[in-house]
Design an enzyme around this catalytic site. Structure first.
Site, PDB file in Angstrom:
ATOM      1  N   ALA A  13     -32.830  -6.363  65.126  1.00 12.37           N
ATOM      2  CA  ALA A  13     -32.250  -7.497  65.388  1.00 12.37           C
ATOM      3  C   ALA A  13     -31.116  -6.247  66.344  1.00 12.37           C
ATOM      4  CB  ALA A  13     -31.368  -8.465  65.298  1.00 12.37           C
ATOM      5  N   ILE A  16     -30.656  -0.002  68.762  1.00 12.69           N
ATOM      6  CA  ILE A  16     -31.781   0.411  68.797  1.00 12.69           C
ATOM      7  C   ILE A  16     -33.033  -0.368  69.104  1.00 12.69           C
ATOM      8  CG2 ILE A  16     -33.242   2.699  68.254  1.00 12.69           C
ATOM      9  CD1 ILE A  16     -30.466   2.922  67.175  1.00 12.69           C
ATOM     10  N   ARG A  92     -21.990   4.652  64.031  1.00  7.04           N
ATOM     11  CA  ARG A  92     -20.242   4.756  64.621  1.00  7.04           C
ATOM     12  C   ARG A  92     -19.221   4.493  65.930  1.00  7.04           C
ATOM     13  NH1 ARG A  92     -19.340  11.466  66.184  1.00  7.04           N
ATOM     14  NH2 ARG A  92     -21.266  11.912  67.009  1.00  7.04           N
ATOM     15  N   ARG A  98     -20.137  11.093  62.196  1.00  5.46           N
ATOM     16  CA  ARG A  98     -21.263  10.024  61.006  1.00  5.46           C
ATOM     17  C   ARG A  98     -21.262  10.399  59.836  1.00  5.46           C
ATOM     18  NH1 ARG A  98     -23.676  13.303  64.779  1.00  5.46           N
ATOM     19  NH2 ARG A  98     -25.147  12.787  66.563  1.00  5.46           N
ATOM     20  N   ASN A 105     -23.303   2.930  54.511  1.00  3.69           N
ATOM     21  CA  ASN A 105     -24.400   2.859  54.712  1.00  3.69           C
ATOM     22  C   ASN A 105     -25.551   3.737  53.534  1.00  3.69           C
ATOM     23  OD1 ASN A 105     -24.427   1.592  57.899  1.00  3.69           O
ATOM     24  ND2 ASN A 105     -24.744   3.669  58.767  1.00  3.69           N
ATOM     25  N   GLY A 130     -30.929   5.729  60.955  1.00  4.89           N
ATOM     26  CA  GLY A 130     -29.793   5.076  60.667  1.00  4.89           C
ATOM     27  C   GLY A 130     -28.830   6.335  59.743  1.00  4.89           C
ATOM     28  N   ASP A 159     -32.345  15.096  69.260  1.00  7.99           N
ATOM     29  CA  ASP A 159     -31.553  16.337  69.323  1.00  7.99           C
ATOM     30  C   ASP A 159     -32.375  17.061  70.296  1.00  7.99           C
ATOM     31  OD1 ASP A 159     -29.387  15.282  68.007  1.00  7.99           O
ATOM     32  OD2 ASP A 159     -30.340  15.782  66.318  1.00  7.99           O
ATOM     33  N   HIS A 187     -28.746  16.553  61.220  1.00  2.92           N
ATOM     34  CA  HIS A 187     -28.628  15.550  63.036  1.00  2.92           C
ATOM     35  C   HIS A 187     -26.673  15.141  62.786  1.00  2.92           C
ATOM     36  CE1 HIS A 187     -28.356  12.967  65.979  1.00  2.92           C
ATOM     37  NE2 HIS A 187     -27.869  11.400  65.373  1.00  2.92           N
TER      38      HIS A 187
HETATM   39  P1  NAD Z   1     -26.645  -2.133  65.571  1.00  4.02           P
HETATM   40  O1  NAD Z   1     -25.160  -1.826  65.093  1.00  4.02           O
HETATM   41  O2  NAD Z   1     -26.778  -2.178  67.045  1.00  4.02           O
HETATM   42  O3  NAD Z   1     -28.040  -2.647  64.732  1.00  4.02           O
HETATM   43  C1  NAD Z   1     -27.890  -2.885  63.580  1.00  4.02           C
HETATM   44  C2  NAD Z   1     -28.816  -3.541  62.616  1.00  4.02           C
HETATM   45  O4  NAD Z   1     -28.555  -3.282  61.277  1.00  4.02           O
HETATM   46  C3  NAD Z   1     -27.604  -4.581  62.737  1.00  4.02           C
HETATM   47  O5  NAD Z   1     -28.552  -5.767  63.401  1.00  4.02           O
HETATM   48  C4  NAD Z   1     -27.784  -4.660  61.410  1.00  4.02           C
HETATM   49  O6  NAD Z   1     -27.550  -6.436  61.424  1.00  4.02           O
HETATM   50  C5  NAD Z   1     -29.013  -4.679  60.966  1.00  4.02           C
HETATM   51  N1  NAD Z   1     -28.182  -3.722  59.338  1.00  4.02           N
HETATM   52  C6  NAD Z   1     -27.392  -3.876  58.837  1.00  4.02           C
HETATM   53  N2  NAD Z   1     -27.605  -3.376  57.568  1.00  4.02           N
HETATM   54  C7  NAD Z   1     -29.147  -3.477  56.600  1.00  4.02           C
HETATM   55  C8  NAD Z   1     -29.702  -4.033  55.742  1.00  4.02           C
HETATM   56  N3  NAD Z   1     -29.246  -3.739  54.941  1.00  4.02           N
HETATM   57  N4  NAD Z   1     -31.094  -3.845  56.257  1.00  4.02           N
HETATM   58  C9  NAD Z   1     -31.304  -4.449  57.458  1.00  4.02           C
HETATM   59  N5  NAD Z   1     -30.883  -4.687  58.646  1.00  4.02           N
HETATM   60  C10 NAD Z   1     -29.959  -4.319  58.136  1.00  4.02           C
HETATM   61  O7  NAD Z   1     -26.473   0.087  65.472  1.00  4.02           O
HETATM   62  P2  NAD Z   1     -27.740   0.570  66.457  1.00  4.02           P
HETATM   63  O8  NAD Z   1     -27.537   1.111  67.706  1.00  4.02           O
HETATM   64  O9  NAD Z   1     -29.346  -0.413  66.371  1.00  4.02           O
HETATM   65  O10 NAD Z   1     -27.613   1.699  65.020  1.00  4.02           O
HETATM   66  C11 NAD Z   1     -28.890   1.402  64.092  1.00  4.02           C
HETATM   67  C12 NAD Z   1     -27.904   3.346  63.282  1.00  4.02           C
HETATM   68  O11 NAD Z   1     -28.792   4.200  63.829  1.00  4.02           O
HETATM   69  C13 NAD Z   1     -26.752   3.800  63.767  1.00  4.02           C
HETATM   70  O12 NAD Z   1     -26.826   4.265  61.830  1.00  4.02           O
HETATM   71  C14 NAD Z   1     -26.611   4.706  64.227  1.00  4.02           C
HETATM   72  O13 NAD Z   1     -25.958   5.885  64.112  1.00  4.02           O
HETATM   73  C15 NAD Z   1     -27.983   5.347  63.944  1.00  4.02           C
HETATM   74  N6  NAD Z   1     -28.506   5.975  65.266  1.00  4.02           N
HETATM   75  C16 NAD Z   1     -28.890   7.440  64.931  1.00  4.02           C
HETATM   76  C17 NAD Z   1     -29.351   8.479  65.708  1.00  4.02           C
HETATM   77  C18 NAD Z   1     -30.356   9.375  65.295  1.00  4.02           C
HETATM   78  O14 NAD Z   1     -30.453  10.518  66.450  1.00  4.02           O
HETATM   79  N7  NAD Z   1     -30.590   9.757  63.805  1.00  4.02           N
HETATM   80  C19 NAD Z   1     -29.480   7.551  67.105  1.00  4.02           C
HETATM   81  C20 NAD Z   1     -28.635   6.485  67.687  1.00  4.02           C
HETATM   82  C21 NAD Z   1     -28.262   5.626  66.796  1.00  4.02           C
HETATM   83  C1  LMR Z   2     -26.506   9.688  68.243  1.00  6.68           C
HETATM   84  O1  LMR Z   2     -26.572  11.285  68.277  1.00  6.68           O
HETATM   85  O2  LMR Z   2     -26.284   9.273  69.483  1.00  6.68           O
HETATM   86  C2  LMR Z   2     -25.909   8.988  67.134  1.00  6.68           C
HETATM   87  O3  LMR Z   2     -26.311   9.922  66.108  1.00  6.68           O
HETATM   88  C3  LMR Z   2     -25.473   8.111  67.320  1.00  6.68           C
HETATM   89  C4  LMR Z   2     -24.140   8.747  66.364  1.00  6.68           C
HETATM   90  O4  LMR Z   2     -23.224   8.365  66.709  1.00  6.68           O
HETATM   91  O5  LMR Z   2     -24.064   9.897  67.320  1.00  6.68           O
END
Ligand code: NAD
Ligand code: LMR
Length: 328
Positions: A13, A16, A92, A98, A105, A130, A159, A187
């Site tokens: 929900a 992303i 974050r 991060r 997390n 995540g 990246d 990352h």
């Molecule tokens: P968001 O807050 O919009 O959505 C996160 C969702 O995860 C929420 O709906 C929340 O209820 C849910 N959630 C939390 N704990 C949970 C669990 N135990 N089980 C199932 N669902 C759970 O956040 P977002 O913008 O969608 O980002 C999600 C994650 O992705 C963050 O940790 C963010 O830092 C990470 N991210 C990583 C990258 C990457 O390149 N690796 C890029 C962007 C974001």
């Molecule tokens: C990104 O690279 O955009 C994500 O990992 C979100 C962040 O915290 O930078």
């Protein structure tokens, strides 16, 4: 039509997933002939919002979407899953790195690793999005001892894509001309985008771009801090570009990578290129079309590259220490 692939997605929900799920259901990840069943996992307070997402997915009448299952129970969420996309977790905010998310997390991935171990299909493949995604993937992997380790990956595709855009902008080429982009390590703000081995229109980047100071300085720091720059500009972390990268990560895992190119995935290290065995470390890899990947061998890494790779490796070792209690 083949049997539907069961795709488990956590954080379904969230931001992303709001851009990602519709594209998976439209066939952009597994192809136009592969139906999918989406198994959407959320925490209990978000189940109402998740209902709304499912209503919208249904209202798209995607021919390839053969079912939606929603749950707040990881054991159900991963039951029979062939692909697991672990997005759920806190993003974050401004002023955070991060790694600040580790303690918040990390524990999520302990429980989800166990649930994958006990419930997923034998052919499960996992990508962790995540953050901090490398170390979260490490936690999940350690808690799933019956699943082959190489099935656990973390996403550095964003990246890679960011690197392509920066190199295209600087050189005046199109992003499609940028190939052989390897992201090494974590990352995080220490990742090493390897421009020495990347190419622009088949030419070495260092020949196509004469400003080597930029490559060694601002270019690298732009990639390392791009997530932060987006948070500062948008007030929220990257979402659509992250969802796009996650789709490309899984799509390319099941396709044959062209022999003259590669993609970046954070995967369990077996000590390749001298990196500590067992870390989830991003490497340039090629996939074989059957869901397997192998690290590109024989790349030249000069002293500059080796130094950068050491810094990001050291950071991953520190992160591993912080979560030692979550590693079985
Ligand atoms: P968001 O807050 O919009 O959505 C996160 C969702 O995860 C929420 O709906 C929340 O209820 C849910 N959630 C939390 N704990 C949970 C669990 N135990 N089980 C199932 N669902 C759970 O956040 P977002 O913008 O969608 O980002 C999600 C994650 O992705 C963050 O940790 C963010 O830092 C990470 N991210 C990583 C990258 C990457 O390149 N690796 C890029 C962007 C974001
Ligand atoms: C990104 O690279 O955009 C994500 O990992 C979100 C962040 O915290 O930078």
């Amino acid at each position: 039509m083949t049997t539907p692939v069961r795709v488990a997605v956590t954080g379904a929900a969230g931001s992303i997933c709001y851009s990602m799920l519709f594209r998976i259901a439209a066939g952009e990840m597994l192809g136009p002939d592969t139906p999918v069943i989406l198994q959407l996992l959320e925490i209990t307070p978000a189940m109402g919002a998740l209902e709304g997402v499912a209503m919208e997915l249904n209202d798209c009448a995607f021919p390839l979407l053969h079912g939606i299952e929603m749950t707040d129970d990881p054991n159900k969420g991963f039951a029979g899953a062939n692909v697991a996309m672990l997005v759920g977790g806190r993003p974050r905010g401004p002023g955070m790195v991060r790694a600040d998310l580790i303690k918040i997390n990390g524990p999520i991935f302990e429980g989800q690793g166990k649930a994958i171990n006990d419930n997923a299909a034998d052919d499960i493949r996992v990508v962790v999005v995540g953050n901090p995604c490398n170390t979260n993937a490490l936690i999940a992997m350690h808690n799933a001892p019956d699943v082959p380790k190489e099935r656990f990956t973390a996403m550095t595709r964003l990246d890679q894509n960011r690197t392509k855009h920066q190199l295209a902008m600087k050189s005046g080429a199109q992003v499609a001309d940028i190939t052989n982009v390897g992201i090494w390590g974590n990352h995080s703000n220490t990742m090493y985008p390897d421009f020495f081995n990347a190419k622009i229109g088949g030419k070495a980047v260092t020949d196509a771009i004469s400003d080597h100071e930029w490559l060694k300085g601002d270019f690298i720091s732009t990639i390392q801090s791009r997530g932060k720059a987006i948070i500062e500009a948008r007030g929220a972390s990257s979402a659509a570009s992250a969802g796009n990268a996650a789709i490309e990560h899984v799509r390319d895992w099941f396709q044959v990578t062209p022999s003259d190119d590669w993609v970046s995935m954070a995967i369990p290290s077996n000590g390749e290129y001298g990196v500590t065995e067992g870390l989830i470390f991003s490497y340039p890899v090629r996939c074989d079309g059957a869901g397997n990947y192998s690290i590109v061998e024989g790349l030249e890494l000069n002293d500059f590259a080796k130094e950068k790779i050491k810094v990001t490796e050291d950071q991953l070792l520190e992160e591993r220490e912080v979560v030692a209690d979550l590693l079985k």
